[in-house]
Design an enzyme around this catalytic site. Structure first.
Site, mmCIF file in Angstrom:
data_model
loop_
_atom_site.group_PDB
_atom_site.id
_atom_site.type_symbol
_atom_site.label_atom_id
_atom_site.label_comp_id
_atom_site.label_asym_id
_atom_site.label_seq_id
_atom_site.Cartn_x
_atom_site.Cartn_y
_atom_site.Cartn_z
ATOM 1 N N HIS A 70 0.788 -1.229 0.000
ATOM 2 C CA HIS A 70 0.000 0.000 0.000
ATOM 3 C C HIS A 70 0.822 1.283 0.000
ATOM 4 O O HIS A 70 0.262 2.374 -0.136
ATOM 5 C CB HIS A 70 -0.934 0.011 1.220
ATOM 6 C CG HIS A 70 -0.215 0.293 2.490
ATOM 7 N ND1 HIS A 70 0.658 -0.604 3.068
ATOM 8 C CD2 HIS A 70 -0.211 1.395 3.275
ATOM 9 C CE1 HIS A 70 1.161 -0.086 4.168
ATOM 10 N NE2 HIS A 70 0.644 1.147 4.328
ATOM 11 N N HIS A 85 1.548 6.969 0.195
ATOM 12 C CA HIS A 85 0.879 6.032 1.097
ATOM 13 C C HIS A 85 -0.599 5.952 0.718
ATOM 14 O O HIS A 85 -1.368 6.860 1.010
ATOM 15 C CB HIS A 85 1.033 6.540 2.531
ATOM 16 C CG HIS A 85 0.571 5.589 3.574
ATOM 17 N ND1 HIS A 85 -0.764 5.394 3.873
ATOM 18 C CD2 HIS A 85 1.284 4.783 4.389
ATOM 19 C CE1 HIS A 85 -0.861 4.499 4.840
ATOM 20 N NE2 HIS A 85 0.362 4.121 5.172
#
Length: 167
Positions: A70, A85
């Site tokens: 992620h 992020h």
């Protein structure tokens, strides 16, 4: 001669293009204190309208979260690090819905696809897809970080400018 070259590099800002299409937000609107407080660094966030992350500048992929996929860390040729992020608490998905298109060590060009992600998987898990783009704290080369006023991200448009210290 090399001193002159380094000084010239410092005179030129690093313009980061928008890595995710969507609505640009200040970090204060990120529902995670580590980002919203600025503790991790300066930056912006994007509420994505599509599930694709592209390189905001040329550089090298330094790290991709191995299991969760992620988040990734990109290094500009000047040595400046940029953290992307995807989502808040999306580490809990353990990689489900995330598809890296690059690997650590890969050299990338601006606009190249780095990661694809499934917005539906994130929503179905009850998580926020808000994506912080951070210039991590503690980078000695960074003089300042500036932001555009635009609230809509578009491809090929700068939205963060990094000014470097003179060496």
């Amino acid at each position: 001669m090399f001193r002159f070259t380094k000084k010239k590099e410092a005179d030129r800002p690093i313009n980061l293009e928008t890595p995710v299409k969507g609505r640009v937000l200040p970090l204060t609107e990120v529902p995670d204190r580590a980002f919203s407080s600025g503790t991790m660094g300066k930056g912006r966030a994007i509420l994505p309208s599509e599930g694709k992350v592209t390189a905001p500048c040329p550089g090298t992929v330094v790290h991709i979260m191995e299991k969760s996929k992620h988040a990734l860390l990109l290094e500009h040729e000047t040595g400046i690090l940029i953290l992307i992020h995807v989502g808040i608490e999306t580490v809990s998905l353990k990689g489900e819905g995330f598809h890296p298109r690059v690997s650590a060590g890969d050299k990338v060009r601006t606009g190249q696809t780095l990661l694809e992600f499934d917005l539906e998987v994130i929503a179905d898990a009850g998580l926020s897809p808000i994506t912080p783009i951070i210039i991590p704290e503690g980078q000695d080369l960074v003089e300042s970080v500036e932001f555009t006023e635009d609230s809509a991200s578009r491809a090929n448009e700068p939205f963060i400018r990094i000014l470097l210290k003179h060496q």
